[in-house]
Design an enzyme around this catalytic site. Structure first.
Site, PDB file in Angstrom:
ATOM      1  N   ARG A   1      11.896  -5.143   4.503  1.00  0.00           N
ATOM      2  CA  ARG A   1      11.698  -3.755   4.074  1.00  0.00           C
ATOM      3  C   ARG A   1      12.366  -2.737   5.006  1.00  0.00           C
ATOM      4  O   ARG A   1      12.535  -2.979   6.191  1.00  0.00           O
ATOM      5  CB  ARG A   1      10.220  -3.448   3.876  1.00  0.00           C
ATOM      6  CG  ARG A   1       9.403  -3.386   5.120  1.00  0.00           C
ATOM      7  CD  ARG A   1       7.930  -3.199   4.760  1.00  0.00           C
ATOM      8  NE  ARG A   1       7.125  -3.053   5.943  1.00  0.00           N
ATOM      9  CZ  ARG A   1       5.814  -2.872   5.939  1.00  0.00           C
ATOM     10  NH1 ARG A   1       5.158  -2.826   4.790  1.00  0.00           N
ATOM     11  NH2 ARG A   1       5.166  -2.737   7.068  1.00  0.00           N
TER      12      ARG A   1
ATOM     13  N   ARG B   1      -9.457   0.796   9.136  1.00  0.00           N
ATOM     14  CA  ARG B   1      -8.978  -0.556   9.430  1.00  0.00           C
ATOM     15  C   ARG B   1     -10.012  -1.370  10.186  1.00  0.00           C
ATOM     16  O   ARG B   1      -9.762  -2.521  10.507  1.00  0.00           O
ATOM     17  CB  ARG B   1      -7.726  -0.450  10.287  1.00  0.00           C
ATOM     18  CG  ARG B   1      -6.443  -0.924   9.591  1.00  0.00           C
ATOM     19  CD  ARG B   1      -5.353  -0.694  10.590  1.00  0.00           C
ATOM     20  NE  ARG B   1      -4.101  -1.303  10.337  1.00  0.00           N
ATOM     21  CZ  ARG B   1      -3.063  -0.723   9.765  1.00  0.00           C
ATOM     22  NH1 ARG B   1      -3.180   0.478   9.253  1.00  0.00           N
ATOM     23  NH2 ARG B   1      -1.907  -1.350   9.696  1.00  0.00           N
TER      24      ARG B   1
ATOM     25  N   ARG C   1      -0.120  -8.596  13.609  1.00  0.00           N
ATOM     26  CA  ARG C   1      -0.683  -7.614  12.662  1.00  0.00           C
ATOM     27  C   ARG C   1      -1.535  -8.311  11.605  1.00  0.00           C
ATOM     28  O   ARG C   1      -2.571  -7.795  11.192  1.00  0.00           O
ATOM     29  CB  ARG C   1       0.447  -6.788  12.040  1.00  0.00           C
ATOM     30  CG  ARG C   1       1.042  -5.815  13.060  1.00  0.00           C
ATOM     31  CD  ARG C   1       2.398  -5.318  12.652  1.00  0.00           C
ATOM     32  NE  ARG C   1       2.370  -4.527  11.450  1.00  0.00           N
ATOM     33  CZ  ARG C   1       3.436  -4.320  10.671  1.00  0.00           C
ATOM     34  NH1 ARG C   1       4.602  -4.835  10.997  1.00  0.00           N
ATOM     35  NH2 ARG C   1       3.329  -3.592   9.599  1.00  0.00           N
TER      36      ARG C   1
ATOM     37  N   LYS D   1       0.835  -1.215   0.000  1.00  0.00           N
ATOM     38  CA  LYS D   1       0.000   0.000   0.000  1.00  0.00           C
ATOM     39  C   LYS D   1       0.864   1.257   0.000  1.00  0.00           C
ATOM     40  O   LYS D   1       0.610   2.184  -0.754  1.00  0.00           O
ATOM     41  CB  LYS D   1      -0.917   0.039   1.247  1.00  0.00           C
ATOM     42  CG  LYS D   1      -1.854  -1.154   1.371  1.00  0.00           C
ATOM     43  CD  LYS D   1      -2.815  -0.997   2.541  1.00  0.00           C
ATOM     44  CE  LYS D   1      -2.151  -0.936   3.904  1.00  0.00           C
ATOM     45  NZ  LYS D   1      -1.445  -2.172   4.305  1.00  0.00           N
TER      46      LYS D   1
ATOM     47  N   ARG E   1      11.357  -0.500  10.630  1.00  0.00           N
ATOM     48  CA  ARG E   1      10.322  -0.277  11.629  1.00  0.00           C
ATOM     49  C   ARG E   1      10.434  -1.270  12.778  1.00  0.00           C
ATOM     50  O   ARG E   1      10.696  -2.447  12.562  1.00  0.00           O
ATOM     51  CB  ARG E   1       8.943  -0.414  10.983  1.00  0.00           C
ATOM     52  CG  ARG E   1       8.546   0.810  10.213  1.00  0.00           C
ATOM     53  CD  ARG E   1       7.322   0.597   9.397  1.00  0.00           C
ATOM     54  NE  ARG E   1       6.223  -0.058  10.118  1.00  0.00           N
ATOM     55  CZ  ARG E   1       5.008  -0.212   9.597  1.00  0.00           C
ATOM     56  NH1 ARG E   1       4.754   0.242   8.385  1.00  0.00           N
ATOM     57  NH2 ARG E   1       4.067  -0.817  10.286  1.00  0.00           N
TER      58      ARG E   1
HETATM   59  P1  AMP Z   1       0.904   0.632   9.285  1.00  0.00           P
HETATM   60  O1  AMP Z   1       2.041   1.569   9.092  1.00  0.00           O
HETATM   61  O2  AMP Z   1      -0.318   1.009   8.474  1.00  0.00           O
HETATM   62  O3  AMP Z   1       1.290  -0.816   9.113  1.00  0.00           O
HETATM   63  O4  AMP Z   1       0.447   0.784  10.821  1.00  0.00           O
HETATM   64  C1  AMP Z   1       1.331   0.487  11.873  1.00  0.00           C
HETATM   65  C2  AMP Z   1       0.551   0.330  13.158  1.00  0.00           C
HETATM   66  O5  AMP Z   1      -0.113   1.551  13.477  1.00  0.00           O
HETATM   67  C3  AMP Z   1      -0.560  -0.712  13.138  1.00  0.00           C
HETATM   68  O6  AMP Z   1      -0.084  -2.020  13.396  1.00  0.00           O
HETATM   69  C4  AMP Z   1      -1.486  -0.188  14.230  1.00  0.00           C
HETATM   70  O7  AMP Z   1      -0.981  -0.485  15.532  1.00  0.00           O
HETATM   71  C5  AMP Z   1      -1.391   1.308  14.032  1.00  0.00           C
HETATM   72  N1  AMP Z   1      -2.410   1.811  13.078  1.00  0.00           N
HETATM   73  C6  AMP Z   1      -2.190   2.394  11.862  1.00  0.00           C
HETATM   74  N2  AMP Z   1      -3.343   2.740  11.268  1.00  0.00           N
HETATM   75  C7  AMP Z   1      -4.324   2.355  12.121  1.00  0.00           C
HETATM   76  C8  AMP Z   1      -5.749   2.415  12.073  1.00  0.00           C
HETATM   77  N3  AMP Z   1      -6.398   2.936  11.008  1.00  0.00           N
HETATM   78  N4  AMP Z   1      -6.444   1.912  13.128  1.00  0.00           N
HETATM   79  C9  AMP Z   1      -5.817   1.399  14.205  1.00  0.00           C
HETATM   80  N5  AMP Z   1      -4.482   1.287  14.315  1.00  0.00           N
HETATM   81  C10 AMP Z   1      -3.733   1.768  13.280  1.00  0.00           C
END
Ligand code: AMP
Length: 218
Positions: free
Chosen positions: A127, A88, A172, A13, A161
């Protein structure tokens, strides 16, 4: 144009959003990036989110809805945006619908990037990104042209990360299947969903998404 990119962690994404941002001149809004910035800054939201993110669980709906509600009011996204990592949960999707009705705007498309779970762990484990400009790379699939030097800004500082480790990835993915995958049905019911094969190579996925967006007038 207002888009959502939907898909599990590691589906691509962020990579595709960055390309669409360049091609169509609309901003990528990543709740993950915003939350990581809040954690790094030690803000009240960051303090609340840190441990939840480290466990690979979802931050509360209230927090992320609040962040997005404020962000989509800013002038730089008046012409549109690409939501990456939001919504999400079904509650977040419903809250977004309500926000958009209130603001007199609407979503144009939800693009699902579908990827087999088996491929995701390897994709995520490899990554990393440029510390200075955020450009994304991968040990196997997307190396910088010159090793150790960012293609976009020339920096030699990279980071991985904290939540990109095998154990957190498992949580996740579980969170994705339990809480986010129902959005495929939610948006399909609203006739907004278009699925692309995220197992294809990066350029092919971009081509497919761009083709779909042009077909709806982008
Ligand atoms: P991402 O970078 O999108 O993989 O997000 C990293 C982490 O941020 C996720 O594993 C969640 O803990 C938190 N997070 C990001 N976006 C959301 C969302 N829309 N709702 C809830 N938690 C989120």
């Amino acid at each position: 144009m207002r888009l959502i990119l939907l898909g599990p962690p590691g589906a691509g994404k962020g990579t595709q959003a960055a390309r669409l941002e360049k091609k169509f001149g609309i901003r990528q809004l990543s709740t993950g990036d915003m939350l990581r910035a809040a954690v790094a800054a030690g803000s009240p939201i960051g303090v609340k989110a840190k441990a939840v993110m480290e466990r690979g669980e979802l931050v509360s709906d209230d927090i992320v809805i609040g962040i997005i509600s404020d962000r989509i009011d800013e002038p730089d996204v008046a012409n549109g945006y690409i939501l990456d990592g939001f919504p999400r949960t079904v509650a977040q999707a419903q809250a977004l619908d309500a926000l958009l009705v209130k603001k007199g705007s609407k979503l144009d498309r939800v693009i699902e990037i579908a990827v087999d779970d088996g491929a995701l762990v390897e994709r995520i484990a490899g990554r990393y990104s440029c510390k200075k400009c955020g450009a994304g790379y991968h040990d196997l699939h997307q190396k910088p042209k010159v090793e150790g030097v960012c293609d976009s800004c020339g920096s030699e500082d990279f980071l991985r990360r904290a939540d990109d480790n095998a154990e957190t990835v498992k949580s996740r993915l579980e969170a994705y299947h339990a809480q986010t995958a129902p959005l495929v049905v939610y948006y399909s019911g609203k006739e907004l969903l278009h699925s692309v094969d995220g197992m294809a190579d990066i350029d092919k996925v971009t081509e497919e998404i761009v083709g779909e967006l042009k077909a709806i007038g982008a």
